[in-house]
Design a protein around this motif. Structure first.
Motif, PDB file in Angstrom:
ATOM      1  N   GLY A 273      46.941  30.087  48.880  1.00 55.35           N
ATOM      2  CA  GLY A 273      46.121  31.262  48.605  1.00 55.35           C
ATOM      3  C   GLY A 273      44.759  30.895  48.042  1.00 55.35           C
ATOM      4  N   VAL A 274      44.725  29.915  47.161  1.00 53.10           N
ATOM      5  CA  VAL A 274      43.466  29.473  46.567  1.00 53.10           C
ATOM      6  C   VAL A 274      42.569  28.813  47.627  1.00 53.10           C
ATOM      7  CG1 VAL A 274      42.444  27.791  44.974  1.00 53.10           C
ATOM      8  CG2 VAL A 274      44.307  29.255  44.209  1.00 53.10           C
ATOM      9  N   ILE A 275      43.172  28.071  48.552  1.00 51.49           N
ATOM     10  CA  ILE A 275      42.391  27.463  49.640  1.00 51.49           C
ATOM     11  C   ILE A 275      41.717  28.555  50.473  1.00 51.49           C
ATOM     12  CG2 ILE A 275      42.520  26.143  51.797  1.00 51.49           C
ATOM     13  CD1 ILE A 275      44.788  24.524  50.526  1.00 51.49           C
ATOM     14  N   CYS A 276      42.475  29.608  50.782  1.00 48.76           N
ATOM     15  CA  CYS A 276      41.912  30.728  51.551  1.00 48.76           C
ATOM     16  C   CYS A 276      40.802  31.417  50.759  1.00 48.76           C
ATOM     17  CB  CYS A 276      43.010  31.730  51.897  1.00 48.76           C
ATOM     18  SG  CYS A 276      44.269  31.079  53.038  1.00 48.76           S
ATOM     19  N   LEU A 277      41.025  31.615  49.454  1.00 45.77           N
ATOM     20  CA  LEU A 277      40.002  32.213  48.599  1.00 45.77           C
ATOM     21  C   LEU A 277      38.751  31.344  48.570  1.00 45.77           C
ATOM     22  CD1 LEU A 277      38.969  34.216  46.458  1.00 45.77           C
ATOM     23  CD2 LEU A 277      40.194  32.865  44.728  1.00 45.77           C
ATOM     24  N   ASN A 278      38.946  30.051  48.451  1.00 42.91           N
ATOM     25  CA  ASN A 278      37.817  29.124  48.409  1.00 42.91           C
ATOM     26  C   ASN A 278      37.029  29.162  49.711  1.00 42.91           C
ATOM     27  OD1 ASN A 278      36.618  27.385  46.520  1.00 42.91           O
ATOM     28  ND2 ASN A 278      37.325  25.580  47.615  1.00 42.91           N
ATOM     29  N   SER A 279      37.744  29.300  50.828  1.00 38.45           N
ATOM     30  CA  SER A 279      37.088  29.398  52.131  1.00 38.45           C
ATOM     31  C   SER A 279      36.243  30.663  52.207  1.00 38.45           C
ATOM     32  CB  SER A 279      38.140  29.412  53.249  1.00 38.45           C
ATOM     33  OG  SER A 279      38.947  28.263  53.197  1.00 38.45           O
ATOM     34  N   LEU A 280      36.784  31.770  51.660  1.00 44.03           N
ATOM     35  CA  LEU A 280      36.040  33.033  51.636  1.00 44.03           C
ATOM     36  C   LEU A 280      34.801  32.911  50.763  1.00 44.03           C
ATOM     37  CD1 LEU A 280      35.801  36.053  52.307  1.00 44.03           C
ATOM     38  CD2 LEU A 280      37.286  36.514  50.331  1.00 44.03           C
TER      39      LEU A 280
END
Length: 356
Positions: A273-280
């Motif tokens: 989830g944090v990886i996806c947030l970081n990508s956003l």
């Protein structure tokens, strides 16, 4: 663990580990240690082990809950925050070959390690932890697997020790192989993928990559690091699968038909989830590197400190007697896996990078 009546003693244990971790950060910046690319995590576990074999019995046992808090809760949050170092864009940047090589290396290393562990008649948890560390991202992977495998602290420390030994050896060996022409069968991209998919720690990959391509003019250093970070991303699915497999194993080991609780590592989903947030966030701020995202550097520093606390706490549960009890087999297993990474990883990279 932080109950009202026991809160003060627990905080004493946490403070002790925090002080050791501050010392680990300081020592990691000493020129000699820095040249060896020993991260604060590695220094931390060494300090913890020194404490375990010297002053461990001279401090109150009431502080132990605080130390265990660091090996559980602090560890899990550290793994979740580790996702701020990665983005989905990095996967797309290197393409299918790096992903394919990483997948093969991770799967074969873990399954092969478990099978070799059985042939060596090793403790199953130690074999699995050692294999996971070699397969994915060294100490961080071992730390991530610890809450799922639920093994004793000294087994975790042994697995980390194998990563330190063989990963450090690789960091110096790969640049020598590159300069002497032993890697001439690979393109520059191939060398980068080979380095990122077979070296143990992120620090080892960065050290070897920079030694081969100091200015990143050939793209070796950067691509090797990205390939390694893709390998790190595989930690989450591996932990989920591991949780289901181990739940079934524990059920059959008990010989009963009682329902077995599946240890789903929810922190692994937090990691993704944090990886996806970081990508956003990278998209919203329009930056090329994760380091350019506001507060990312501070989060990474805090995360490294949390992981260092977890490593230090695990080290405090490890004494030399337990290493003697484990014997040489974990290091034999790690050595065999190292040969596979060194030789097998080369041919897998050569074939897939040339084909895809």
């Amino acid at each position: 663990m932080l109950e009202k009546g026991n809160r003060a003693n627990t905080l004493h244990g946490i403070l002790l580990i925090a002080l050791f971790s501050f010392a680990a950060f300081y020592i990691a910046e000493v020129p000699v240690v820095r040249r060896l690319s020993f991260s604060p995590l590695i220094v931390g576990i060494v300090l913890g082990m020194l404490y375990a074999n010297s002053l461990r019995n001279k401090l109150p046992e009431t502080w132990v809950p605080g130390i265990k808090f660091c090996t559980k809760q602090v560890l899990r949050w550290g793994i979740i925050l580790y996702g701020f170092r990665l983005t989905l864009t990095e996967v797309a940047a290197v393409g299918i070959p790096a992903v394919a090589v990483d997948l093969i290396v991770v799967v074969v290393t873990i399954l092969g390690g478990v099978l070799l562990g059985r042939l060596l008649k090793m403790d199953r948890d130690t074999a699995l932890m050692t294999s996971t560390g070699s397969a994915i991202c060294g100490a961080a992977a071992v730390l991530g697997a610890e809450p799922v495998v639920k093994c004793e602290g000294y087994k975790t420390a042994i697995a980390v020790s194998t990563v330190v030994i063989f990963g450090t050896l690789s960091m110096f060996l790969y640049p020598v192989m590159y300069r002497t022409g032993m890697l001439d069968g690979l393109t520059d991209t191939g060398v980068a993928v080979y380095t990122g998919s077979t070296l143990h720690e992120v620090a080892h990959v960065a050290g070897a990559g920079n030694a081969m391509d100091p200015t990143d003019a050939l793209g070796i250093a950067g691509t090797a690091t990205i390939t390694k970070m893709i390998r790190v991303m595989l930690l989450a699915p591996v932990l989920v699968v591991m949780g289901f497999v181990l739940a079934g194993r524990r059920k059959s080991a008990g010989g009963k038909k009682e329902k077995s609780k599946i240890a789903v590592p929810w922190f692994a989903f937090g990691f993704i989830g944090v990886i996806c947030l970081n990508s956003l966030l990278q998209y919203l701020f329009g930056v090329e590197s994760v380091r350019e995202i506001p507060l990312n550097g501070a989060i990474e520093y805090a995360d490294t400190f949390m992981l260092t606390m977890a490593m230090t706490a695990l080290g405090t549960e490890t004494n030399l007697a337990k290493f003697k009890q484990a014997g040489a087999k974990p290091f034999v297993l790690a050595g065999l896996l190292y040969v596979w990474l060194l030789v097998g990883g080369y041919y897998v990279t050569k074939y897939l990078v040339g084909m895809l």
